[in-house]
Design a protein around this motif. Structure first.
Motif, PDB file in Angstrom:
ATOM      1  N   ALA A   2       0.841  -1.205   0.000  1.00  0.00           N
ATOM      2  CA  ALA A   2       0.000   0.000   0.000  1.00  0.00           C
ATOM      3  C   ALA A   2       0.871   1.248   0.000  1.00  0.00           C
ATOM      4  O   ALA A   2       0.535   2.241  -0.642  1.00  0.00           O
ATOM      5  N   ARG A   3       2.001   1.196   0.699  1.00  0.00           N
ATOM      6  CA  ARG A   3       2.897   2.348   0.736  1.00  0.00           C
ATOM      7  C   ARG A   3       3.479   2.621  -0.652  1.00  0.00           C
ATOM      8  O   ARG A   3       3.580   3.764  -1.075  1.00  0.00           O
ATOM      9  N   ALA A   4       3.847   1.563  -1.381  1.00  0.00           N
ATOM     10  CA  ALA A   4       4.372   1.732  -2.737  1.00  0.00           C
ATOM     11  C   ALA A   4       3.308   2.311  -3.657  1.00  0.00           C
ATOM     12  O   ALA A   4       3.589   3.188  -4.477  1.00  0.00           O
ATOM     13  N   LEU A   5       2.068   1.840  -3.523  1.00  0.00           N
ATOM     14  CA  LEU A   5       0.983   2.369  -4.332  1.00  0.00           C
ATOM     15  C   LEU A   5       0.742   3.829  -4.004  1.00  0.00           C
ATOM     16  O   LEU A   5       0.544   4.651  -4.890  1.00  0.00           O
ATOM     17  N   CYS A   6       0.774   4.162  -2.720  1.00  0.00           N
ATOM     18  CA  CYS A   6       0.583   5.548  -2.311  1.00  0.00           C
ATOM     19  C   CYS A   6       1.682   6.418  -2.913  1.00  0.00           C
ATOM     20  O   CYS A   6       1.423   7.498  -3.412  1.00  0.00           O
ATOM     21  N   ASP A 104      -0.672  10.603   3.990  1.00  0.00           N
ATOM     22  CA  ASP A 104      -0.533   9.559   4.998  1.00  0.00           C
ATOM     23  C   ASP A 104      -1.379   8.350   4.579  1.00  0.00           C
ATOM     24  O   ASP A 104      -2.054   8.369   3.540  1.00  0.00           O
ATOM     25  N   ALA A 105      -1.340   7.308   5.364  1.00  0.00           N
ATOM     26  CA  ALA A 105      -2.040   6.066   5.020  1.00  0.00           C
ATOM     27  C   ALA A 105      -3.546   6.271   4.888  1.00  0.00           C
ATOM     28  O   ALA A 105      -4.189   5.678   4.009  1.00  0.00           O
ATOM     29  N   GLU A 107      -5.122   9.045   3.984  1.00  0.00           N
ATOM     30  CA  GLU A 107      -5.384   9.770   2.735  1.00  0.00           C
ATOM     31  C   GLU A 107      -5.218   8.841   1.527  1.00  0.00           C
ATOM     32  O   GLU A 107      -5.998   8.924   0.577  1.00  0.00           O
ATOM     33  N   CYS A 108      -4.243   7.955   1.571  1.00  0.00           N
ATOM     34  CA  CYS A 108      -4.069   6.973   0.491  1.00  0.00           C
ATOM     35  C   CYS A 108      -5.280   6.049   0.404  1.00  0.00           C
ATOM     36  O   CYS A 108      -5.748   5.743  -0.696  1.00  0.00           O
ATOM     37  N   ALA A 109      -5.785   5.635   1.546  1.00  0.00           N
ATOM     38  CA  ALA A 109      -6.979   4.788   1.557  1.00  0.00           C
ATOM     39  C   ALA A 109      -8.161   5.534   0.950  1.00  0.00           C
ATOM     40  O   ALA A 109      -8.948   4.957   0.183  1.00  0.00           O
ATOM     41  N   ALA A 110      -8.284   6.817   1.261  1.00  0.00           N
ATOM     42  CA  ALA A 110      -9.366   7.623   0.698  1.00  0.00           C
ATOM     43  C   ALA A 110      -9.207   7.753  -0.820  1.00  0.00           C
ATOM     44  O   ALA A 110     -10.201   7.665  -1.566  1.00  0.00           O
ATOM     45  N   MET A 111      -7.976   7.955  -1.286  1.00  0.00           N
ATOM     46  CA  MET A 111      -7.748   8.068  -2.731  1.00  0.00           C
ATOM     47  C   MET A 111      -8.077   6.763  -3.438  1.00  0.00           C
ATOM     48  O   MET A 111      -8.679   6.770  -4.522  1.00  0.00           O
ATOM     49  N   LEU A 112      -7.711   5.639  -2.850  1.00  0.00           N
ATOM     50  CA  LEU A 112      -8.047   4.347  -3.455  1.00  0.00           C
ATOM     51  C   LEU A 112      -9.558   4.138  -3.500  1.00  0.00           C
ATOM     52  O   LEU A 112     -10.096   3.617  -4.485  1.00  0.00           O
ATOM     53  N   ALA A 113     -10.254   4.560  -2.453  1.00  0.00           N
ATOM     54  CA  ALA A 113     -11.716   4.465  -2.440  1.00  0.00           C
ATOM     55  C   ALA A 113     -12.321   5.359  -3.527  1.00  0.00           C
ATOM     56  O   ALA A 113     -13.301   4.972  -4.188  1.00  0.00           O
ATOM     57  N   ASP A 114     -11.736   6.541  -3.732  1.00  0.00           N
ATOM     58  CA  ASP A 114     -12.199   7.427  -4.805  1.00  0.00           C
ATOM     59  C   ASP A 114     -11.994   6.777  -6.172  1.00  0.00           C
ATOM     60  O   ASP A 114     -12.869   6.853  -7.036  1.00  0.00           O
TER      61      ASP A 114
END
Length: 127
Positions: A2-6, A104-105, A107-114
């Motif tokens: 997930a960190r690499a994707l972020c 941060d993690a 915000e990355c989760a929110a972007m993936l959900a978007d």
């Protein structure tokens, strides 16, 4: 992972913002003899229709253009797609907030959900 994707999302967003956000010309070979294709950043159905009448072939749907572009709502995306999606390629901005591109993690989760929400709504892509 997930960190690499972020980090990849951050790089993509950084590159996307390095160009002027309001109007971009993309060079692409086409059946029409290599004409430049026009992409326009928009924030409403009205601006999508104006982009279409002005010759755009792709629009980048954003919210908060004065903040450099933010993620639009899924409802706005659906409305724009209903209005012009059959004639224009509609891609959606993925950016949860103005400011830097260090996420941060959460915000990355929110972007993936978007990204998932925009895919499910019928977006032609995300930027």
């Amino acid at each position: 992972q997930a960190r690499a994707l972020c980090y990849s999302l951050q790089c993509a967003l950084r590159c996307a913002r390095a160009r002027p956000p309001q109007l971009r010309r993309r060079r692409a070979l086409s059946a029409e003899g290599g004409m430049a294709k026009l992409e326009v950043c928009i924030d409403s159905v009205r601006s999508a229709r104006a982009a279409l009448s002005g010759g755009a072939v792709r629009v980048e749907l954003c919210a908060g253009l004065t903040d450099g572009g933010l993620s639009p709502s899924p409802g706005l995306l659906k409305t724009v797609l209903a209005a012009v999606g059959h004639k224009l390629e509609v891609v959606a901005m993925i950016r949860p907030r103005p400011g830097d591109f260090l996420y941060d993690a959460d915000e990355c989760a929110a972007m993936l959900a978007d990204v998932e929400a925009f895919r499910d709504a019928g977006a032609h892509g995300v930027v």
